[in-house]
Design an enzyme around this catalytic site. Structure first.
Site, PDB file in Angstrom:
ATOM      1  N   TYR A 134       0.854  -1.186   0.000  1.00 55.84           N
ATOM      2  CA  TYR A 134       0.000   0.000   0.000  1.00 55.84           C
ATOM      3  C   TYR A 134       0.890   1.236   0.000  1.00 55.84           C
ATOM      4  O   TYR A 134       1.790   1.340  -0.827  1.00 55.84           O
ATOM      5  CB  TYR A 134      -0.970  -0.063   1.188  1.00 55.84           C
ATOM      6  CG  TYR A 134      -2.163   0.834   1.012  1.00 55.84           C
ATOM      7  CD1 TYR A 134      -3.009   0.699  -0.093  1.00 55.84           C
ATOM      8  CD2 TYR A 134      -2.450   1.820   1.941  1.00 55.84           C
ATOM      9  CE1 TYR A 134      -4.096   1.521  -0.269  1.00 55.84           C
ATOM     10  CE2 TYR A 134      -3.547   2.661   1.780  1.00 55.84           C
ATOM     11  CZ  TYR A 134      -4.361   2.508   0.668  1.00 55.84           C
ATOM     12  OH  TYR A 134      -5.433   3.333   0.497  1.00 55.84           O
ATOM     13  N   ASN A 192     -23.026 -26.976 -18.163  1.00 55.11           N
ATOM     14  CA  ASN A 192     -22.288 -25.783 -18.584  1.00 55.11           C
ATOM     15  C   ASN A 192     -20.869 -25.722 -18.038  1.00 55.11           C
ATOM     16  O   ASN A 192     -20.026 -25.000 -18.578  1.00 55.11           O
ATOM     17  CB  ASN A 192     -23.047 -24.517 -18.170  1.00 55.11           C
ATOM     18  CG  ASN A 192     -24.230 -24.245 -19.076  1.00 55.11           C
ATOM     19  OD1 ASN A 192     -24.657 -25.111 -19.833  1.00 55.11           O
ATOM     20  ND2 ASN A 192     -24.773 -23.045 -19.003  1.00 55.11           N
ATOM     21  N   GLU A 198     -25.366 -13.595 -15.873  1.00 56.64           N
ATOM     22  CA  GLU A 198     -25.992 -14.799 -15.334  1.00 56.64           C
ATOM     23  C   GLU A 198     -27.425 -14.514 -14.895  1.00 56.64           C
ATOM     24  O   GLU A 198     -27.707 -13.484 -14.265  1.00 56.64           O
ATOM     25  CB  GLU A 198     -25.180 -15.299 -14.131  1.00 56.64           C
ATOM     26  CG  GLU A 198     -25.520 -16.689 -13.685  1.00 56.64           C
ATOM     27  CD  GLU A 198     -24.891 -17.760 -14.565  1.00 56.64           C
ATOM     28  OE1 GLU A 198     -25.310 -18.921 -14.451  1.00 56.64           O
ATOM     29  OE2 GLU A 198     -23.992 -17.440 -15.354  1.00 56.64           O
ATOM     30  N   ASP A 199     -28.328 -15.427 -15.217  1.00 59.91           N
ATOM     31  CA  ASP A 199     -29.687 -15.446 -14.664  1.00 59.91           C
ATOM     32  C   ASP A 199     -30.424 -14.124 -14.834  1.00 59.91           C
ATOM     33  O   ASP A 199     -30.981 -13.570 -13.886  1.00 59.91           O
ATOM     34  CB  ASP A 199     -29.649 -15.854 -13.185  1.00 59.91           C
ATOM     35  CG  ASP A 199     -29.227 -17.303 -13.009  1.00 59.91           C
ATOM     36  OD1 ASP A 199     -29.181 -18.026 -14.019  1.00 59.91           O
ATOM     37  OD2 ASP A 199     -28.925 -17.712 -11.879  1.00 59.91           O
ATOM     38  N   ALA A 253     -38.694 -21.755 -25.239  1.00 58.56           N
ATOM     39  CA  ALA A 253     -38.359 -20.630 -26.116  1.00 58.56           C
ATOM     40  C   ALA A 253     -37.645 -19.542 -25.342  1.00 58.56           C
ATOM     41  O   ALA A 253     -37.820 -18.349 -25.588  1.00 58.56           O
ATOM     42  CB  ALA A 253     -39.634 -20.077 -26.770  1.00 58.56           C
ATOM     43  N   GLY A 254     -36.831 -19.964 -24.375  1.00 59.25           N
ATOM     44  CA  GLY A 254     -36.064 -19.012 -23.586  1.00 59.25           C
ATOM     45  C   GLY A 254     -34.710 -18.726 -24.210  1.00 59.25           C
ATOM     46  O   GLY A 254     -34.410 -19.143 -25.341  1.00 59.25           O
ATOM     47  N   ALA A 255     -33.866 -18.055 -23.434  1.00 61.92           N
ATOM     48  CA  ALA A 255     -32.569 -17.606 -23.942  1.00 61.92           C
ATOM     49  C   ALA A 255     -31.694 -18.767 -24.381  1.00 61.92           C
ATOM     50  O   ALA A 255     -31.069 -18.733 -25.447  1.00 61.92           O
ATOM     51  CB  ALA A 255     -31.860 -16.782 -22.872  1.00 61.92           C
ATOM     52  N   LYS A 287     -21.197 -20.034  -8.840  1.00 61.47           N
ATOM     53  CA  LYS A 287     -20.560 -19.888 -10.150  1.00 61.47           C
ATOM     54  C   LYS A 287     -19.090 -19.523  -9.974  1.00 61.47           C
ATOM     55  O   LYS A 287     -18.203 -20.022 -10.682  1.00 61.47           O
ATOM     56  CB  LYS A 287     -21.277 -18.794 -10.938  1.00 61.47           C
ATOM     57  CG  LYS A 287     -20.933 -18.756 -12.410  1.00 61.47           C
ATOM     58  CD  LYS A 287     -21.771 -19.748 -13.189  1.00 61.47           C
ATOM     59  CE  LYS A 287     -21.569 -19.595 -14.678  1.00 61.47           C
ATOM     60  NZ  LYS A 287     -22.566 -20.313 -15.453  1.00 61.47           N
ATOM     61  N   ASN A 313     -34.043 -29.272 -15.679  1.00 63.87           N
ATOM     62  CA  ASN A 313     -33.542 -29.694 -14.376  1.00 63.87           C
ATOM     63  C   ASN A 313     -34.490 -29.224 -13.285  1.00 63.87           C
ATOM     64  O   ASN A 313     -35.034 -28.133 -13.377  1.00 63.87           O
ATOM     65  CB  ASN A 313     -32.143 -29.100 -14.128  1.00 63.87           C
ATOM     66  CG  ASN A 313     -31.044 -30.125 -14.315  1.00 63.87           C
ATOM     67  OD1 ASN A 313     -31.210 -31.270 -13.909  1.00 63.87           O
ATOM     68  ND2 ASN A 313     -29.944 -29.723 -14.911  1.00 63.87           N
ATOM     69  N   ASP A 325     -26.043 -18.465 -19.626  1.00 67.10           N
ATOM     70  CA  ASP A 325     -27.321 -19.168 -19.746  1.00 67.10           C
ATOM     71  C   ASP A 325     -27.670 -19.420 -21.210  1.00 67.10           C
ATOM     72  O   ASP A 325     -28.293 -20.424 -21.541  1.00 67.10           O
ATOM     73  CB  ASP A 325     -28.443 -18.350 -19.099  1.00 67.10           C
ATOM     74  CG  ASP A 325     -28.220 -18.163 -17.615  1.00 67.10           C
ATOM     75  OD1 ASP A 325     -27.714 -19.097 -16.983  1.00 67.10           O
ATOM     76  OD2 ASP A 325     -28.507 -17.078 -17.087  1.00 67.10           O
TER      77      ASP A 325
END
Length: 767
Positions: A49, A328, A146-147, A205-207, A104, A296, A172
């Site tokens: 420092y 993933n 994410e999410d 039909a999601g991402a 994650k 899932n 995702d």
């Protein structure tokens, strides 16, 4: 159609209390910040420092790219979410999403050695979200989104990729797309079909579903052959509730339901909800169908139902208890690793495609023995039950990360280059600590064939909590020795579910005590033990438990949590005894830290072994290390380096090395050698280049006496940021292992997994 083969699969049950305890034990959460430099003196403080920190600040001000040289930016990823679409939980908000984001971060660190700050942002508006993340660019080397719910996630990622000069990826979307694409390529090869010809049906039909289809199209899939459905049915041209994004995937075909779409389809991709696909739908598909049911925790159709419905199916799920897990974790750690290592300004389509092809190729290569052992298989071979690599395959990082880095360099988004790819592979393994997955591999192997493990100290709640997890995750089959009323009262008090666990009270098992006692009497009658004394000894749980193992009524025994080491080992030696192939037993600890596993022996049994006894200990330890799929590199320790000092210990250890080398010519071993020298490759190459350990250093340390070994592992446990697993008792005729006093639940589970694998190995030898 031939009679389908019915297979049994294990479902992992996670209890609410166990999950909450996991996240609160020791300290809350799953991550912490650990300094990478010493900070133990006033000089260290001044360098870290004020005033020393001003110097790198000045250098970075002159050349901003030097931020990668002087800070952690180049190995730091931001995991960022607003908690609007958490897997399986929905829009739970930023605070509630934090455990997921920490998780994650743990995966980034464990599988690719990447550090993470997780940031949960209380913002839903895409404009504000983009502005906040863009402002963080000086901090991070990459951004993992994410999410975040659709359709906002598409806009947020698109805009951030356009305005930021560091890699940005919404996992995702792209993670599932990359892994499933690799699996699809290999599945098509097995069924002899071309991607341009197959008819694809998508549920969801999601991402992630949209990203999968776009990547499939890049691989050659044709839009007119794809039908996508959501909760309201098929996305078709003219459906009034479709927005601009979903309209892209609308079909011109006249099908309106999922069942209609499945007729004659070649491939089904499920990223929606569990149990919405029937066996009739699967049976209506084309010959040699490919079914990826990735919802899932429950797939769109269970693995069992799908494989029973027809025998020509190729099936993948998102679950770890079925073949072909589309996970993933096979992608994002290694993709970011490659991108960071060339300081990529983006993760582009070419880099994603490189990851797809690297994954697909790796599945076709011969699997190393360490992977086969981790999954209790004689040989894992490319085929319908092995389309993609296993998550514990240590080759993932050296296959995917270089492929991604090369693609970044080829497409001009890399700001630095890698010239020596062989050296890069070595650096990747060193950064990761490639053997850190040892316990994961041991537990996975135990789950393949759980064994009956007897516990003596069942009035300790830690044992019962461990038994609950072992039973739920099917690592072992617990047998509890003790008083029924006391055990059941503890089970009820702590809301456990152990009704299926066998409870045996040695005090009331008079007939069995007599049988076990008489067996012990036959072994000990010429050692001063009378028949009645032998029967009385069986009232002790340590004697009774080891007698169960000796008689074949159980497969392994565990004790020692609340008793002294000799009180556990003595009954085992008297009842079970040593293996006929050895002259003594020894104790070993596995010491885990970020550099990988190290094996310490003898740390618990032999007080001051002779030269010949040291040789026996070397043989026992090396054999045990090999059983974990690791090549032992043995250092026999002393206070001397190759005769630099004289004395009883250097002479004893040097003679032991010479004798061991004659007995096992292929064993990598050296000594006498000091502990720091044994582990320091650079020091050996500089001062002792003749050492057999100079190339890679030691991973197996043999101590000259019990005092030094015991002190060493206990010091490391307390002040060395290391986890010690053991003691593992070596040389017994049947599996008996001793818990360390005060072990926590996780340590108990680790020891049980080792005991189960030990029992599996002994069963194989006898067969």
């Amino acid at each position: 159609m031939s009679e389908p083969k019915v297979q049994q699969f294990r479902t992992i049950k996670i209890r609410r209390e166990d999950a909450l305890n996991y996240h609160t034990q020791d300290q809350p959460g799953k991550i912490e910040v650990v300094p990478t430099k010493l900070l133990s003196s006033q000089i260290d403080l001044a360098l870290a420092y004020s005033p020393g920190v001003a110097e790198p600040c000045r250098e970075i001000a002159k050349n901003p790219d030097d931020v990668y040289k002087y800070t952690a930016k180049g190995n730091l990823v931001g995991v960022i979410s607003n908690g609007t679409a958490v897997l399986g939980l929905g829009n739970i908000g930023p605070e509630a999403s934090k455990p997921v984001m920490e998780g994650k971060g743990v995966l980034f660190k464990k599988f690719a050695g990447i550090d993470v700050f997780d940031l949960e942002i209380d913002v839903k508006d895409p404009d504000a979200f983009v502005q906040i993340v863009k402002s963080l660019e000086p901090t991070f080397g990459g951004i993992n989104l994410e999410d975040i719910k659709a359709p906002e996630c598409f806009e947020i990622e698109r805009r951030l990729r356009k305005i930021m000069k560091i890699p940005v990826m919404h996992d995702d979307q792209h993670g599932t797309a990359i892994i499933s694409s690799a699996a699809l390529l290999n599945a098509l090869e097995l069924v002899g079909k071309k991607i341009k010809d197959i008819k694809i049906v998508v549920s969801g039909a999601g991402a992630s579903a949209m990203a999968c289809i776009k990547l499939y199209e890049e691989l050659g899939a044709r839009r007119e052959n794809i039908v996508m459905s959501d909760i309201d049915g098929v996305l078709y041209r003219g459906r009034e509730d479709l927005d601009e994004i979903r309209s892209y995937f609308a079909t011109d075909r006249s099908v309106r339901t999922l069942a209609e779409a499945m007729r004659g389809a070649d491939m089904f991709l499920g990223l929606s909800a569990g149990n919405i696909v029937s066996t009739e739908m699967v049976q209506s598909m084309n010959e040699r169908p490919i079914v990826f049911a990735l919802a899932n925790p429950d797939p769109e159709i269970s693995y069992e139902l799908a494989t029973e419905s027809r025998d020509d199916i190729i099936m993948a799920t998102g679950r770890s208890d079925h073949p072909n897990q589309v996970n993933n974790v096979l992608g994002f750690p290694y993709i970011f690793r490659g991108a960071l290592d060339v300081r990529a300004t983006a993760i582009n389509e070419e880099m994603k495609m490189a990851a797809v092809k690297a994954l697909a190729k790796l599945a076709k290569e011969p699997t190393p023995e360490i992977v086969n052992k981790a999954y209790s298989s004689d040989k894992i071979i490319f085929g319908k039950e092995y389309l993609i690599p296993k998550p514990l395959d240590p080759r993932l990082i050296t296959s995917i990360s270089p492929a991604v880095a090369k693609a970044a360099m080829k497409t001009g988004v890399a700001r630095t280059t890698i010239d020596n790819w062989e050296q890069y592979d070595i650096e990747l393994q060193r950064r990761l600590g490639i053997d850190q997955k040892l316990m994961s591999q041991i537990i996975s192997k135990a789950k393949k064939e759980p064994k009956r493990v007897v516990f003596a100290e069942t009035e300790n709640i830690k044992i019962l909590k461990a038994a609950q997890i072992l039973q739920d995750e099917q690592i072992a089959i617990p047998i509890l020795l003790g008083n029924h009323k006391k055990i059941n009262a503890l089970v009820e008090e702590h809301q456990l579910e152990l009704s299926s666990c066998k409870i045996i009270d040695p005090y009331v098992e008079q007939a069995r005590r007599k049988v076990y006692g008489d067996q012990l009497y036959e072994k000990r009658k010429r050692k001063g033990v009378t028949q009645q004394e032998a029967r009385n000894l069986m009232r002790s749980r340590n004697y009774y438990g080891t007698a169960m193992v000796e008689s074949g009524d159980a497969d392994a025994f565990l004790s020692g949590l609340t008793s002294d080491y000799p009180k556990t080992v003595r009954p085992a030696l008297q009842v079970i005894g040593m293996s006929s192939e050895v002259k003594r037993v020894a104790g070993m600890y596995i010491v885990l830290n970020k550099k990988g596993p190290f094996f310490f022996a003898d740390t618990t049994v032999n007080v001051n072994p002779t030269t010949e006894e040291l040789v026996d200990i070397i043989g026992l330890t090396a054999s045990s290390v090999r059983s974990f799929g690791i090549t032992p590199r043995v250092a026999v320790l002393s206070y001397s380096n190759f005769g630099s000092s004289k004395g009883e210990v250097p002479e004893k250890t040097a003679k032991a090395v010479a004798l061991a080398q004659k007995r096992w010519p292929d064993l990598i071993i050296d000594g006498d050698i000091q502990a720091n020298t044994a582990l320091n490759v650079e020091l050996q190459q500089q001062s002792y280049p003749f050492s057999r350990l100079a190339e890679q250093g030691a991973n197996t340390l043999i101590f000259p006496d019990l005092t030094s070994g015991n002190i060493a592992y206990k010091l490391l446990m307390e002040i060395g940021s290391a986890e010690a697993i053991g003691p593992i008792l070596l040389g017994m005729n049947k599996p008996v292992h001793v818990l360390q006093q005060g072990s926590n639940v996780r340590e108990i589970i680790n020891m049980v997994a080792i005991a189960v694998v030990d029992a599996q190995a002994q069963q194989t030898i006898k067969l």
